[in-house]
Each structure stands twice: as C-alpha cells, then as structure tokens.
Design an enzyme around this catalytic site. Structure first.
Site, short mmCIF file in Angstrom:
data_model
loop_
_atom_site.label_atom_id
_atom_site.label_comp_id
_atom_site.label_asym_id
_atom_site.label_seq_id
_atom_site.Cartn_x
_atom_site.Cartn_y
_atom_site.Cartn_z
N GLN A 73 -90.18 -43.47 -46.96
CA GLN A 73 -91.63 -43.52 -46.89
C GLN A 73 -92.25 -42.13 -46.94
O GLN A 73 -91.71 -41.18 -46.37
CB GLN A 73 -92.07 -44.23 -45.61
CG GLN A 73 -91.98 -45.73 -45.72
CD GLN A 73 -92.48 -46.44 -44.48
OE1 GLN A 73 -91.68 -46.96 -43.70
NE2 GLN A 73 -93.78 -46.48 -44.29
N SER A 80 -83.78 -42.46 -44.62
CA SER A 80 -84.39 -43.56 -43.88
C SER A 80 -84.39 -44.83 -44.73
O SER A 80 -83.33 -45.36 -45.05
CB SER A 80 -85.80 -43.16 -43.43
OG SER A 80 -86.35 -44.12 -42.56
N LEU A 81 -85.55 -45.31 -45.14
CA LEU A 81 -85.62 -46.50 -45.99
C LEU A 81 -84.72 -46.36 -47.22
O LEU A 81 -84.12 -47.35 -47.68
CB LEU A 81 -87.07 -46.73 -46.44
CG LEU A 81 -87.27 -47.75 -47.55
CD1 LEU A 81 -87.05 -49.15 -47.03
CD2 LEU A 81 -88.61 -47.60 -48.21
N ARG A 138 -88.16 -55.51 -42.05
CA ARG A 138 -88.03 -54.24 -41.32
C ARG A 138 -89.40 -53.61 -41.11
O ARG A 138 -89.74 -53.17 -40.01
CB ARG A 138 -87.12 -53.29 -42.09
CG ARG A 138 -86.88 -51.92 -41.47
CD ARG A 138 -85.96 -51.12 -42.38
NE ARG A 138 -85.57 -49.83 -41.83
CZ ARG A 138 -86.15 -48.67 -42.12
NH1 ARG A 138 -87.18 -48.65 -42.94
NH2 ARG A 138 -85.70 -47.54 -41.59
N HIS A 186 -87.53 -43.96 -35.99
CA HIS A 186 -86.35 -43.24 -35.53
C HIS A 186 -86.52 -42.68 -34.11
O HIS A 186 -86.02 -41.60 -33.80
CB HIS A 186 -85.98 -42.14 -36.52
CG HIS A 186 -85.89 -42.64 -37.93
ND1 HIS A 186 -84.93 -43.52 -38.34
CD2 HIS A 186 -86.69 -42.44 -39.02
CE1 HIS A 186 -85.12 -43.83 -39.61
NE2 HIS A 186 -86.18 -43.18 -40.04
N GLN A 202 -79.94 -46.92 -37.26
CA GLN A 202 -80.80 -45.99 -37.98
C GLN A 202 -82.27 -46.12 -37.58
O GLN A 202 -83.02 -45.15 -37.58
CB GLN A 202 -80.66 -46.25 -39.49
CG GLN A 202 -81.44 -45.32 -40.38
CD GLN A 202 -82.24 -46.08 -41.42
OE1 GLN A 202 -83.14 -46.83 -41.09
NE2 GLN A 202 -81.87 -45.88 -42.68
#
Length: 314
Positions: free
Chosen positions: A12, A93-94, A118, A203, A252
């Site tokens: 993102q 991340s994503l 998510r 996170h 994660q």
C-alpha cells in the site's frame, strides 16, 4: 531461471489513479488479469484504478485487491513477453501476497478474496482516528525501539513497524502513543518524522485481533508450495509448507516488515538485478539504499518494462 534476478512486489502506498494504463495498452495480460480479479470479488478493479474516485481507491479494503491485481498483471505481462524467471521473490507487506500468487502458491481468485478480507479486518480492528503511522528519517532502530517501549502501554502501543531502509523506519500504533513517541524523539534530536495519511496501524500489536480472524479465514484457502522461493516479511525465510505460509501471513499483520534484511538476504544469495513488479518505484529506491550492488528497475511503465526486458537479455 536467472540466478542473479529477484522480483519485488510493492504494498500500500504505491497506488495511483491511471496506474498501469500505458502498460495495459501494450500488454493484453494487464486488463485480463484485472478482469479475473474483479470477477472474484464482484468489483470492477480496473475502473477503480483508472477512474477512482481517489478516496475509494485509497480505502484499505479496495487498495489491497487493486494492488494485488496490478502486481500479478505486470508479472503475467513480463512472462508473456519472454521475461526471465527470477531465483527468488519478496513483497513489501501486501506485496507478499502478490509474490505468492506469482510463485504459484495462491491462485489469483483466492488471493483477491483473501486480501479483500484482510483489508476489511484491518479497517475494523481499530476505530477511525485511533491508529497512526509515521515515517522517521535518519534515526537508528535501537533509539526508535527504546523510545517506543518508553511511551507505550498495553492499551496504547507504538512500535517500529516497517524497517524499510537505513535511515527510513515507519512507526505504527495507537495515535496517542504516536504523539508521545514523536515528541520524545524530537526532544532527543530526531528532526524528521512524517505522519502518514492512514488510520490503520499496520504491523503493530493493534492488528492481533485482525490476524486471528485472518487465520480463520485462511484455513479454507488452498496454498501450494511456491515454485519460486518467496521471502516472508516477518522472518526473512521462505516456506514450502502450507501451514507455515499461513502462519507467516498471519504473523506479518502484527509483526514488523523486515525489508532491509530481506533485500540483504537476496544480495547474499547472489541477486544483482531486482525487478519491481507493480505501479511506482518505491522499492527500487529502497534497494538502492540497502544494497547498491543490486541494480533495480521498475516495470509499471512501458519504458521501464522494455528497458528491463532488453537489459536482462543483453
């Protein structure tokens, strides 16, 4: 397969209106991939990426499937054009989900449904305005960890969340704790801290409830052994077992993104070329700071795509 090549997938923040528009004109796989992902969740992701409105594109629940489709679209276009297969992959991340699709561990349909859920879980985990993230520049991790521990409480934690590159670390947590952390850092001489325009504290420990719900949702999703190793954010390791991959994806959500270590691990295994697969070139800039010996190239635009294709062939 190129033993010196890795593919990297952004998370993102890389989204933008009209992203991949020019690439789609040159490569049919882009629109085809967006159509497949759109059908999976009943939302026209291409229209959202091209026309917005921007506020809707930037909603976490929408941003995640759009960026997943974008990364997979670039990968499919690359392979259709005869682009080389990498020795390893990693996603920020994503982007870790995108990497798993491109490595054959997840189908695009399942992954699109998964990241949509998510995003929903992340949005619902913390009420609007109660979470915060901030990028801190030119400060060392030990200092940031010390200050975060000093100002955190069980109800209001703040932690180093994205370990992006030397001198670029993102903090995440409760908004009140973030205020205290940034004030303390300023008092200690840290001059540059930029609040990010997000309210979802990714996170951080505030995402634990979302991670538990995500684990339940993932239990019914088929995961295969990746055909290409994928380095995971939370442990900088690749996994072949479905249960281990599910655990890494859940962890994660509330553990730091260890991006600096991930790029260093790729360099240690001989990677000298990194392709950023998706819109933007954020990761390419990070790679340059972390491991200058790795030549990075973003392929979200036709010029970069063609340059990478020809450069690797040469």
């Amino acid at each position: 397969m190129r033993n010196d090549l890795a593919f990297l997938f952004p998370g993102q923040g890389s989204q933008a209106l009209r992203m991949l528009a020019a690439l789609a004109d040159a490569h049919p796989a882009v629109r085809e991939t967006f159509a497949e992902a759109s059908d999976a969740i009943g939302l026209d992701l291409w229209a959202l990426a091209q026309q917005g409105p921007e506020a809707e594109l930037n909603r976490t629940v929408n941003t995640q499937p759009v960026l997943l489709a974008a990364g997979v679209a670039c990968w499919r276009a690359w392979r259709a054009a005869g682009g080389a297969e990498p020795v390893a992959m990693a996603g920020h991340s994503l982007g870790e989900y995108t990497a798993l699709v491109c490595a054959g561990a997840l189908t695009l349909v399942d992954a699109t449904r998964l990241v949509r859920e998510r995003g929903r879980l992340m949005q619902e985990a913390v009420p609007e305005g109660q979470g915060a993230m901030a990028a801190v520049l030119n400060a060392e991790l030990p200092l940031l960890a010390e200050v975060c521990a000093q100002v955190s409480t069980d109800a209001e934690p703040v932690v180093p969340a994205n370990l992006n590159a030397p001198g670029q670390i993102v903090l995440s947590g409760a908004a009140a704790a973030m205020d205290r952390a940034l004030a303390e850092l300023a008092a200690r001489g840290v001059k540059r801290a930029i609040r990010l325009p997000v309210s979802v504290p990714s996170h951080s420990p505030l995402m634990r409830s979302a991670a538990e719900c995500l684990s339940t949702f993932m239990a019914d999703i088929a995961i295969a052994a990746p055909a290409i190793p994928v380095l995971h954010n939370a442990d900088v390791a690749s996994h072949a077992d479905a249960a281990a991959i599910r655990a890494a994806l859940a962890l994660q959500l509330h553990a730091p993104v260890r991006w600096t270590e991930s790029v260093q691990a790729l360099a240690a295994r001989g990677v000298r070329h990194a392709i950023e697969c998706g819109p933007g070139k954020v990761l390419t800039g990070m790679v340059k700071r972390i491991a200058p010996e790795i030549a990075g190239q973003a392929i979200g635009e036709p010029a970069g795509f063609d340059a990478a294709l020809e450069g690797l062939k040469a």
